[in-house]
Design a protein around this motif. Structure first.
Motif: not given
Length: 735
Positions: A491-505
């Motif tokens: 599902i494509l929806a809004a996200y945050t610029l504070n984290d990567s889309p993969s949640e990987s550092k």
């Protein structure tokens, strides 16, 4: 459901393989083959004809990589991937009207709401004035207030019923769309992970045009009720505590929200009295607020559904007709089709392949090396290569990237959803993975490349994904859960610029919109539908809205031949927003009914006393047998393996359709079912709207399959409305 959303997708990915193709895939493109009207003959099978045509021109029996879509309901034709010479041959075939390229027109949606029939603009009935008064409370891990999905352009002031505040912490501003925010974690209401932003925009985000994830899924991102308001309650850091969850419910109810979406859960169900979500949702129900909760991400194992209270709409996750595939192309031209959301472009360059088993350090056990376990890989053997890993449940792609791998190929036995990764990745089936290992072992210099992800038409949708938690309900054995299934994959929806889309550092990418999968994504779809229904019927109770959604659902393909594909996976079926506006009849239950249900379930008297505020006493007279709760589905577990049985269900329906209506009952047995079902009375007559009628369903049978539930559907029809309720009977051995 928290971090497990991404993890569940990782262990439950779609597998599809291609043994080889005659032509380079780069030379193929999608063509529409139009074949005119459908023949009237009942013997005509469009799908077979389409497959035969492709097989004839390609000379291949396996054409699953070629056939993209079949048109077989209103007209005749198909879409296929063809070379230019193949296109010319098809164009000359008898019955083919025309063949033309599958041109890229400007998309108008990112698919899930369109897939369910809730179109944009004038194509969908809306009640904008009332919709703007609907407030959806999102209990999650915060929200990104600056997102265009939450812009208040064109919005008036909040509804007068709103009693909340904007208490989001530093650098957090509400507006007339995002009208309220609270937090309980000490870090503010801002979403430093994208989960809460994603769920809020899925349920009620504005329509935002020309959105994609690095070119994938391009279109208009929107929620189910774009004109409604949002209130965000941040109850989570990496994990969510019971205390914070109950605080969120406490405030949301008092603030005046209309619908609550909570995409949070445990690994399995808890007793109602120990479940903060069940408790909070009960009080919400008592105040006229429906709570929607994902079923959980612990499937496909039976008995894992965690949202099991009858006053909660429990939502499973299923696919839409858009899927993402990522191809692995070997040095010899063989192509394997896996799953991932890979936005990285290796530009076709082939890299050396190495299996984790062969790249393990001397101190690492072989099995751990196969799985590319932490600290297990020898950097000198991995750097600059594509690494194959037999995926464990705790696989960490950062480990492989840290050792210098160019890309990763994983193995998963499941076939569900695509994972966003911080480096090129494709997940293959076990058979394809094993064939790739054989290729490595038998080839002097094995190489491959991973292509960028492609969008494909998913012909099998909707299908419940394997990670979605299954019933039976281990707390109330005679209450079918989950209730419904809704889109929860890619599902494509809004996200945050504070984290990567993969949640990987190690992933430096930042996006305003991202792709996620999980029952966390299916829940807000159902919450959006609930708000949509409420915008037309503001005075309807939570149970009426829940009933309208369940009894108008699309029947799923099944039940299948294995437990995981029965009603314990999808409940009443797939959610249908348009049909839910006109259910005809509804099953109503109120606070007193649910207290009587808990009494019949054996809940402690003290729990019931305090739950009801001292207004309920559990006695024989006040007790309701759980299977007789006035619920839109019917289910019973049989004790032992009795050769014969008889069980009954008592129900009452309320007419919300038209006056002077007559409903006839019809029972449809599912494939292989040996049930005998009688309905008394078999005809219900209503003179007025809001009139109620009661009936009894008696189910009998013998020698049921001990490993699979037996099921049927009861359908009340007046010629316009079809009010469908699943009936499920199962035994001790069914899970």
């Amino acid at each position: 459901m928290g971090k497990r959303v991404v993890f569940s997708c990782l262990i439950a990915l779609f597998l599809n393989s291609v043994s080889g193709v005659t032509n380079d895939p780069q030379d193929q493109q999608a063509y529409v083959v139009y074949m005119g009207s459908l023949p009237s003959s009942e013997d005509y099978s469009p799908m077979s004809i389409h497959m035969n045509i492709i097989q004839e021109v390609t000379g291949k029996s396996s054409i699953e990589d070629r056939l993209v879509r079949s048109y077989k309901r209103s007209f005749n034709g198909f879409v296929a991937r063809l070379t230019e010479s193949e296109r010319e041959r098809v164009a000359k075939m008898e019955g083919v009207v025309s063949v033309f390229p599958n041109k890229k027109l400007k998309l108008q949606t990112t698919t899930s709401w369109d897939f369910m029939g809730l179109k944009e603009g004038k194509r969908t009935k809306r009640n904008p004035a009332v919709e703007s008064d609907i407030i959806i409370g999102v209990i999650d891990n915060g929200i990104t207030p600056e997102s265009e999905s939450f812009s208040d352009k064109g919005f008036g002031p909040p509804p007068k019923k709103w009693k909340g505040v904007c208490s989001g912490g530093n650098n957090f501003t509400c507006n007339n769309k995002l009208i309220g925010a609270r937090y309980y974690t000490g870090i503010g209401a801002r979403g430093y992970r994208g989960h809460g932003t994603h769920t809020a925009s899925t349920a009620a985000g504005n329509a935002v045009e020309d959105i994609s994830f690095f070119g994938l899924g391009n279109g208009t991102v929107r929620g189910g009720v774009p004109a409604s308001r949002i209130a965000a309650y941040n109850v989570c850091l990496d994990l969510c505590t019971s205390a914070d969850i109950l605080s969120g419910f406490d405030d949301a109810i008092a603030d005046g929200v209309d619908i609550i979406n909570i995409s949070i859960g445990s690994e399995t169900a808890w007793l109602y009295r120990d479940d903060p979500i069940a408790i909070g949702a009960f009080h919400a129900m008592a105040k006229g607020i429906l709570t929607v909760n994902g079923a959980g991400n612990s499937g496909p194992k039976a008995g894992t559904v965690q949202a099991v209270a009858p006053w909660i709409l429990s939502v499973a996750a299923s696919t839409t007709n858009r899927g993402f595939v990522t191809k692995v192309v070997l040095r010899d031209g063989k192509t394997l089709v896996g799953k991932s959301v890979n936005t990285f472009d290796l530009k076709g360059k082939k890299y050396p392949l190495v299996y984790g088993k062969s790249a393990g350090s001397s101190t690492c056990e072989e099995e751990s090396a196969k799985q590319c376990g932490k600290g297990c890989l020898d950097q000198s053997l991995v750097k600059g290569k594509i690494v194959l890993c037999r995926q464990p449940e705790d696989f960490n792609v950062d480990e492989v990237q840290y050792k210098g791998a160019v890309a990763v190929i994983l193995m998963s036995p499941k076939d569900d959803c695509a994972l966003v990764s911080p480096l090129p990745l494709s997940v293959l089936s076990q058979d394809d993975f094993d064939s790739l290992v054989s290729y490595i072992n038998s080839t002097k210099s094995p190489k491959a490349t991973i292509l960028k992800t492609e969008e494909v038409f998913n012909q099998t949708a909707p299908k419940v994904v394997s990670f979605s938690s299954r019933g039976p309900n281990i707390i109330a054995l005679d209450l079918l859960k989950p209730d419904i299934t809704a889109p929860g994959v890619e599902i494509l929806a809004a996200y945050t610029l504070n984290d990567s889309p993969s949640e990987s550092k190690r992933d430096i990418r930042r996006v305003k919109y991202s792709v996620l999968s999980g029952t966390s994504m299916s829940g807000p779809h159902a919450a959006g539908v609930a708000a949509y229904v409420k915008s037309f019927y503001p005075k309807w109770s939570p149970s009426m809205i829940q009933s309208s959604i369940m009894t108008t659902a699309w029947p799923m393909n099944g039940p299948g031949t294995d437990f995981a594909s029965t009603e314990f996976a999808y409940g009443a079926g797939h959610i249908d927003p348009i049909a839910a506006l006109n259910p005809g009849l509804v099953y109503e239950s109120n606070e007193a009914d649910h207290l009587a249900f808990l009494c019949g379930l054996g809940a402690p008297a003290k729990f019931l006393k305090y739950l009801s505020g001292g207004n309920f006493s559990c006695t024989e007279e006040s007790k309701t047998e759980p299977r007789n709760l006035n619920y839109p589905s019917m289910s019973a577990k049989l004790e032992g393996s009795s050769s014969s049985f008889t069980v009954s269900f008592e129900r009452t329906v309320t007419n919300v359709g038209t006056p002077n209506s007559v409903y006839n009952s019809n029972v449809v047995l599912n494939n292989g079912s040996k049930l005998s079902v009688k309905v008394s009375p078999s005809v219900l007559s209503f003179k007025t709207v809001s009139e109620k009628r009661s009936f009894t369903v008696t189910v009998s049978g013998s020698n049921l399959d001990p490993k699979l539930p037996s099921s049927a559907n009861l359908i009340w029809s007046d010629g316009t409305h079809n009010v469908r309720s699943p009936i499920v009977i199962y035994t001790d051995g069914a899970y």
